[in-house]
Write an enzyme that holds these catalytic residues in place. Structure first.
Site, mmCIF file in Angstrom:
data_model
loop_
_atom_site.group_PDB
_atom_site.id
_atom_site.type_symbol
_atom_site.label_atom_id
_atom_site.label_comp_id
_atom_site.label_asym_id
_atom_site.label_seq_id
_atom_site.Cartn_x
_atom_site.Cartn_y
_atom_site.Cartn_z
ATOM 1 N N ASP A 62 -1.765 -0.475 -3.038
ATOM 2 C CA ASP A 62 -2.501 0.688 -3.528
ATOM 3 C C ASP A 62 -3.773 0.947 -2.742
ATOM 4 O O ASP A 62 -4.487 1.928 -3.003
ATOM 5 C CB ASP A 62 -2.811 0.558 -5.027
ATOM 6 N N HIS A 92 -10.676 -11.722 -5.763
ATOM 7 C CA HIS A 92 -9.492 -11.004 -6.222
ATOM 8 C C HIS A 92 -8.193 -11.785 -6.027
ATOM 9 O O HIS A 92 -7.115 -11.240 -6.162
ATOM 10 C CB HIS A 92 -9.413 -9.656 -5.504
ATOM 11 N N HIS A 131 -11.179 3.194 -9.659
ATOM 12 C CA HIS A 131 -10.046 2.278 -9.725
ATOM 13 C C HIS A 131 -9.623 2.028 -11.173
ATOM 14 O O HIS A 131 -9.500 0.902 -11.636
ATOM 15 C CB HIS A 131 -10.402 0.950 -9.033
#
Length: 308
Positions: free
Chosen positions: A65, A142, A270
């Protein structure tokens, strides 16, 4: 002018009215793109900004994405008539990702250069200069190599012609001194910039961070930013465990970082596809950091230098 456009605000997958996260910055006839999810070229065309001017692309990390829109965008840039090289910058793994993505974007009329960030650059010790823009990065959290970026424009100190005249500095030397250069006159006299320049003046700074858990490195990078663009995957407090599990941030966590960093304005982005109305959760974030805005596709800000 220093123009910032949040091209898309969706996380994970694009929605009918919400393209995937991407941000475009323009200054001095050049453009810099941060992330390039599916549909970036569509929302950019809707914005009406030039494809040809993009000379730098920054990737935060290599989840689809954030990168899957690159082949189509590069082909569109090629069709715009650009022939000058484009430089793509990102964390570890960039060459491998580009080698794959460029398999479906062959025959480009420009060279694609890449720069994989070093440990020193990611730790903010070694800024990258792209024309007038100064780029710094920081480590995010992340689960995969991921970085946040700040993009900054420095401002030259003000030149004082009265001081130059009082010091009997010949007019032909003024331009060099104004640019911070030391000049030696024909008689051997040395003229230095501090003889004619005032104190430091505040520049402009934008910081962009997604995807990550809250980190002190992001707060440090964002310190004093005019605009902080930060992910807010979920707004509801009961989603906190899910936010932690997938290593993202809530609205409240992003607002707390904005407050700690002393930024001027926070844009949240986001958003989870499961959150159709992010604005419903704005009050909780604004209670922590008052100047919080819910990002929307093609939301734009023109940043200008402070008046002296």
């Amino acid at each position: 002018m220093f123009d910032v456009c949040l091209l898309g605000t969706s996380g994970m997958l694009p929605l009918p009215n919400r393209w995937l996260t991407s941000c475009l910055i323009r200054y001095g006839g050049t453009s810099l793109l941060i992330d390039c999810g599916e549909g970036t070229q569509i929302t950019m065309r809707m914005q009406g900004w030039s494809f040809k001017d993009i000379d730098t692309i920054l990737f935060t990390h290599y989840h689809a994405d954030h990168v899957a829109g690159l082949p189509g965008l590069l082909l569109t840039i090629g069709n715009s008539g650009r022939t000058e090289p484009i430089t793509i910058i990102g964390p570890k793994g960039l060459k491998r990702v580009l080698d794959g993505l460029l398999q479906i974007a062959r025959g480009l009329p420009f060279q694609v250069l890449y720069r994989e960030l070093t440990a020193e650059e990611i730790d903010g010790q070694l800024p990258i200069e792209r024309g007038p823009l100064i780029i710094k990065s920081c480590r995010c959290d992340h689960g995969v190599p991921c970085v946040g970026y700040s993009v900054q424009i420095s401002r030259k100190p003000r030149f004082d012609p009265d001081r130059a005249k009082a010091a009997n500095i010949p007019l032909p030397y003024w331009h060099c001194l104004q640019n911070g250069e030391t000049v030696r006159g024909e008689d051997g006299t040395v003229f230095t910039p501090d003889m004619v320049l005032g104190g430091a003046r505040r520049g402009l700074k934008v910081t962009y961070a997604t995807d990550s858990r809250p980190k002190d490195t992001i707060v440090s990078l964002a310190k004093g930013s005019d605009l902080f663009i930060c992910e807010g995957m979920y707004g509801a407090k009961d989603k906190q465990e899910k936010v932690k599990e997938h290593k993202h941030m809530s609205f409240q966590e992003a607002a707390a970082m904005a407050k700690a960093a002393g930024v001027s304005e926070l844009w949240l982005t986001h958003f989870s596809p499961a959150m159709p109305q992010p604005k419903d959760y704005l009050p909780e974030a604004a209670a922590i950091f008052a100047n919080t805005r819910i990002g929307r596709d093609r939301q734009t800000r023109e940043l200008t230098f402070e008046e002296d």
